[in-house]
Design an enzyme around this catalytic site. Structure first.
Site, PDB file in Angstrom:
ATOM      1  N   LYS A  11     -12.859  -0.404  20.580  1.00  0.00           N
ATOM      2  CA  LYS A  11     -14.152  -0.425  19.887  1.00  0.00           C
ATOM      3  C   LYS A  11     -14.610  -1.861  19.560  1.00  0.00           C
ATOM      4  O   LYS A  11     -13.809  -2.801  19.588  1.00  0.00           O
ATOM      5  CB  LYS A  11     -14.044   0.409  18.600  1.00  0.00           C
ATOM      6  N   TYR A  51     -20.607  11.360  20.698  1.00  0.00           N
ATOM      7  CA  TYR A  51     -20.389  11.741  19.307  1.00  0.00           C
ATOM      8  C   TYR A  51     -21.276  12.927  18.899  1.00  0.00           C
ATOM      9  O   TYR A  51     -21.657  13.045  17.722  1.00  0.00           O
ATOM     10  CB  TYR A  51     -20.609  10.530  18.388  1.00  0.00           C
ATOM     11  N   ASN A 114     -12.154   1.575  13.287  1.00  0.00           N
ATOM     12  CA  ASN A 114     -10.743   1.935  13.446  1.00  0.00           C
ATOM     13  C   ASN A 114     -10.207   1.610  14.843  1.00  0.00           C
ATOM     14  O   ASN A 114      -9.315   2.257  15.349  1.00  0.00           O
ATOM     15  CB  ASN A 114     -10.524   3.403  13.073  1.00  0.00           C
ATOM     16  N   HIS A 117     -10.936   4.535  20.279  1.00  0.00           N
ATOM     17  CA  HIS A 117     -11.277   5.945  20.452  1.00  0.00           C
ATOM     18  C   HIS A 117     -10.288   6.521  21.453  1.00  0.00           C
ATOM     19  O   HIS A 117      -9.912   5.843  22.407  1.00  0.00           O
ATOM     20  CB  HIS A 117     -12.691   6.111  21.023  1.00  0.00           C
ATOM     21  N   GLU A 128     -14.931  13.176  29.092  1.00  0.00           N
ATOM     22  CA  GLU A 128     -15.140  11.795  28.643  1.00  0.00           C
ATOM     23  C   GLU A 128     -14.847  10.784  29.751  1.00  0.00           C
ATOM     24  O   GLU A 128     -15.549   9.778  29.875  1.00  0.00           O
ATOM     25  CB  GLU A 128     -14.283  11.518  27.397  1.00  0.00           C
TER      26      GLU A 128
HETATM   27  P1  IDP Z   1     -11.435  10.266  15.954  1.00  0.00           P
HETATM   28  O1  IDP Z   1     -12.008   8.965  16.468  1.00  0.00           O
HETATM   29  O2  IDP Z   1     -10.169  10.048  15.201  1.00  0.00           O
HETATM   30  O3  IDP Z   1     -11.322  11.316  17.015  1.00  0.00           O
HETATM   31  P2  IDP Z   1     -13.801  11.688  14.950  1.00  0.00           P
HETATM   32  O4  IDP Z   1     -13.818  12.647  13.826  1.00  0.00           O
HETATM   33  O5  IDP Z   1     -13.990  12.219  16.334  1.00  0.00           O
HETATM   34  O6  IDP Z   1     -12.439  10.833  14.834  1.00  0.00           O
HETATM   35  O7  IDP Z   1     -14.918  10.597  14.639  1.00  0.00           O
HETATM   36  C1  IDP Z   1     -15.303   9.674  15.625  1.00  0.00           C
HETATM   37  C2  IDP Z   1     -15.474   8.315  14.987  1.00  0.00           C
HETATM   38  O8  IDP Z   1     -16.533   8.377  14.011  1.00  0.00           O
HETATM   39  C3  IDP Z   1     -14.275   7.810  14.199  1.00  0.00           C
HETATM   40  O9  IDP Z   1     -13.274   7.223  15.002  1.00  0.00           O
HETATM   41  C4  IDP Z   1     -14.918   6.804  13.284  1.00  0.00           C
HETATM   42  O10 IDP Z   1     -15.208   5.596  13.971  1.00  0.00           O
HETATM   43  C5  IDP Z   1     -16.223   7.508  12.931  1.00  0.00           C
HETATM   44  N1  IDP Z   1     -16.106   8.318  11.714  1.00  0.00           N
HETATM   45  C6  IDP Z   1     -15.493   9.517  11.569  1.00  0.00           C
HETATM   46  N2  IDP Z   1     -15.567   9.975  10.305  1.00  0.00           N
HETATM   47  C7  IDP Z   1     -16.248   9.035   9.617  1.00  0.00           C
HETATM   48  C8  IDP Z   1     -16.657   8.913   8.236  1.00  0.00           C
HETATM   49  O11 IDP Z   1     -16.396   9.783   7.389  1.00  0.00           O
HETATM   50  N3  IDP Z   1     -17.354   7.784   7.902  1.00  0.00           N
HETATM   51  C9  IDP Z   1     -17.659   6.817   8.802  1.00  0.00           C
HETATM   52  N4  IDP Z   1     -17.293   6.872  10.100  1.00  0.00           N
HETATM   53  C10 IDP Z   1     -16.596   7.968  10.497  1.00  0.00           C
HETATM   54 MG    MG Z   2     -12.856  12.226  18.056  1.00  0.00          MG
END
Ligand code: IDP
Ligand code: MG
Length: 155
Positions: A11, A51, A114, A117, A128
């Site tokens: 990312k 997303y 984080n 992905h 994907e």
């Molecule tokens: P993942 O990346 O662990 O699969 P997902 O729920 O698919 O998690 O969410 C995709 C991305 O959206 C996350 O990696 C993060 O960057 C962002 N994200 C998820 N939840 C939140 C939140 O509560 N606040 C802000 N960003 C979030």
């Molecule tokens: Mg995800």
């Protein structure tokens, strides 16, 4: 047991923080095979698809903006049941609670920034990889290391 392919994105935050090599290295050391890799700038269309499960969340706008801040590195990794293996290597979404030893657990503190992905299921991994790579961008070659990474009856 089956050979799987999965999508990983390095990312924008990880690009800025100089973590590309560290992140690639985690997957290499695990014994996975890199079958696709490119730098790309994401746009709103691809992020809306990627997303879609978060489209109605209040943070969707800032998430899209973050993902378009600068280019990302898209990678396709291959290995036995590697969709799950790669998710485990990445750790949970909220990086500051992610298990130490995982990529997020070791390298990040944020929920949104984080660093990686990773596809969350075999079905989504298929979609994907197609979303981010054209046919000719995924490579088929023999990784001789697999003879040492796996037992004969696993391959
Ligand atoms: P993942 O990346 O662990 O699969 P997902 O729920 O698919 O998690 O969410 C995709 C991305 O959206 C996350 O990696 C993060 O960057 C962002 N994200 C998820 N939840 C939140 C939140 O509560 N606040 C802000 N960003 C979030
Ligand atoms: Mg995800």
């Amino acid at each position: 047991m089956s050979m799987e392919k999965t999508l990983v994105l390095v990312k924008p935050d990880a690009i800025q923080r100089g973590l590309i090599g560290e992140i690639v290295s985690r997957f290499e050391k695990k014994g996975l095979k890199l079958v696709g890799m490119k730098m790309m700038t994401l746009d709103e269309a691809i992020l809306r698809e990627h997303y879609a499960h978060l489209a109605d969340k209040p943070f969707f706008g800032s998430l899209s903006k973050f993902m378009m801040k600068n280019p990302v590195i898209a990678m396709c990794w291959e290995g036995l049941e590697c969709v799950n293996a790669v998710r485990l290597l990445c750790g949970i979404t909220k990086a500051r609670s992610a298990e130490a030893g995982s990529i997020r657990g070791d390298l990040a503190m944020s929920v949104s920034c984080n660093v990686v992905h990773a596809s969350d299921s075999v079905e989504n991994a298929g979609k994907e990889v197609k979303r981010f790579f054209k046919d000719g961008e995924i490579f088929d070659y023999k990784k001789t290391e697999f003879e040492h990474v796996y037992a004969e009856d696993e391959m």
